[in-house]
Design an enzyme around this catalytic site. Structure first.
Site, PDB file in Angstrom:
ATOM      1  N   TYR A 180      56.911   8.399  53.694  1.00  0.00           N
ATOM      2  CA  TYR A 180      55.940   8.965  52.761  1.00  0.00           C
ATOM      3  C   TYR A 180      56.670   9.455  51.512  1.00  0.00           C
ATOM      4  O   TYR A 180      57.773   9.987  51.604  1.00  0.00           O
ATOM      5  CB  TYR A 180      55.208  10.162  53.373  1.00  0.00           C
ATOM      6  CG  TYR A 180      54.371   9.867  54.588  1.00  0.00           C
ATOM      7  CD1 TYR A 180      52.980   9.758  54.485  1.00  0.00           C
ATOM      8  CD2 TYR A 180      54.954   9.733  55.846  1.00  0.00           C
ATOM      9  CE1 TYR A 180      52.205   9.521  55.605  1.00  0.00           C
ATOM     10  CE2 TYR A 180      54.179   9.486  56.973  1.00  0.00           C
ATOM     11  CZ  TYR A 180      52.810   9.384  56.840  1.00  0.00           C
ATOM     12  OH  TYR A 180      52.039   9.137  57.954  1.00  0.00           O
ATOM     13  N   HIS A 188      49.332   8.759  51.354  1.00  0.00           N
ATOM     14  CA  HIS A 188      49.449   7.828  52.477  1.00  0.00           C
ATOM     15  C   HIS A 188      50.889   7.318  52.568  1.00  0.00           C
ATOM     16  O   HIS A 188      51.597   7.236  51.564  1.00  0.00           O
ATOM     17  CB  HIS A 188      48.501   6.641  52.295  1.00  0.00           C
ATOM     18  CG  HIS A 188      47.050   7.004  52.392  1.00  0.00           C
ATOM     19  ND1 HIS A 188      46.400   7.160  53.597  1.00  0.00           N
ATOM     20  CD2 HIS A 188      46.124   7.243  51.419  1.00  0.00           C
ATOM     21  CE1 HIS A 188      45.126   7.478  53.368  1.00  0.00           C
ATOM     22  NE2 HIS A 188      44.940   7.536  52.065  1.00  0.00           N
ATOM     23  N   LYS A 225      50.474  -1.099  54.199  1.00  0.00           N
ATOM     24  CA  LYS A 225      51.849  -0.639  54.100  1.00  0.00           C
ATOM     25  C   LYS A 225      52.764  -1.824  53.764  1.00  0.00           C
ATOM     26  O   LYS A 225      52.445  -2.961  54.085  1.00  0.00           O
ATOM     27  CB  LYS A 225      52.308   0.014  55.397  1.00  0.00           C
ATOM     28  CG  LYS A 225      51.429   1.187  55.788  1.00  0.00           C
ATOM     29  CD  LYS A 225      51.995   1.978  56.908  1.00  0.00           C
ATOM     30  CE  LYS A 225      51.006   3.000  57.436  1.00  0.00           C
ATOM     31  NZ  LYS A 225      50.215   3.687  56.430  1.00  0.00           N
TER      32      LYS A 225
END
Length: 282
Positions: A180, A188, A225
């Site tokens: 993070y 996020h 991601k």
């Protein structure tokens, strides 16, 4: 043209052309994907209180209180007073443990977190069951015995933490860690991280065949991601055979590799020409 060297059945090694579906980028992590902040004021809050500042305050508080962690299986338990509890939560070290004690909050640190706080930040001591303080070499031996690939995972963890990334366990996403930019309440996670190494046969056993890449990339894409592979290598000439020593971690180098799917529709020549013409007309 990009080639990737993968291990296939029977220990054979072949070169697989992967240009058609993915590309591997070896440049700064900051150049991929903008941060996804949680709310309009989240970024401002993060800028007002950088993670490095929070971690520094935690470090000072732990040193002042002479904090000690207790080895407990594959983790370390550490008691914190009220102020430290807030700092632990803000700095994202460990996870709170529910107990009946009112004046103390216990935190469970993973092995990588505990070793980092003890040896890099030098703000805690760690004791064993006999209540004796463990030195760095004893901790290294203990933690390596509890997790076979601990040196590789710790090197990956410390590499990200020293760059002020918040690093949390990534088992729910099938990776080693998630990274993070700041506290998870504000942003996020940006990267799904896998620590890879050719040492001792690449013990994590992942990303050896094409299907591993494909499955991992699909999973990362579904949770927004970017896959970050940290390739850990060791300079044997500098280690002088002391690979089992905690100080050998300084001789490990880390290569960042960002892996992403390649979308052919966005790279076709006619599409690029059409976009350029559209921009000119506007």
């Amino acid at each position: 043209m990009i080639m990737s060297k993968l291990n296939i059945h029977g220990g054979q090694q072949v070169f697989v052309l992967i240009l058609c579906l993915l590309f591997v980028l070896s440049f700064s992590m900051e150049q991929i994907m903008a941060a996804r902040w949680k709310g309009k004021t989240a970024e401002a809050k993060a800028l007002a209180e950088p993670m490095s500042t929070i971690v520094s305050r935690l470090q000072s508080s732990l040193i002042e209180s002479n904090s000690q962690g207790i080895l407990s299986g594959s983790s370390v338990l550490l008691a914190a007073h009220e102020e430290q509890t807030e700092l632990f939560n803000h700095a994202c070290f460990g996870r709170p443990v529910i107990t009946t004690e009112k004046n103390k909050q216990w935190f469970q640190l993973c092995l990588e977190e505990a070793f980092y706080l003890c040896t890099v930040m030098k703000c805690i001591k760690i004791v064993g069951q006999n209540n004796c303080v463990k030195n760095e070499e004893e901790l290294w031996d203990y933690m390596s015995s509890k997790r076979v690939n601990f040196p590789i995972l710790y090197r990956a963890y410390s590499h990200l933490r020293t760059k002020n990334w918040v690093v949390r366990a990534g088992s729910q996403y099938g990776v080693d860690f998630v990274a993070y930019r700041h506290h998870p309440a504000l942003v996020h996670s940006k990267y799904a991280v896998i620590a890879s190494s050719a040492e001792e046969g690449n013990e994590n056993g992942r990303l050896k065949v094409w299907s591993d890449f494909h499955c991992t990339l699909r999973l990362c894409g579904s949770v927004a991601k970017t896959l970050l592979v940290l390739h850990i290598s060791r300079n044997l000439n500098n280690c002088d055979g002391a690979s089992s020593s905690p100080w050998s971690i300084n001789y490990y180098s880390v290569e960042e590799r960002i892996v992403a799917r390649w979308n052919p529709e966005q790279s076709r020549e006619n599409c690029m020409v059409a976009e350029e013409e559209s921009c000119k007309s506007s």
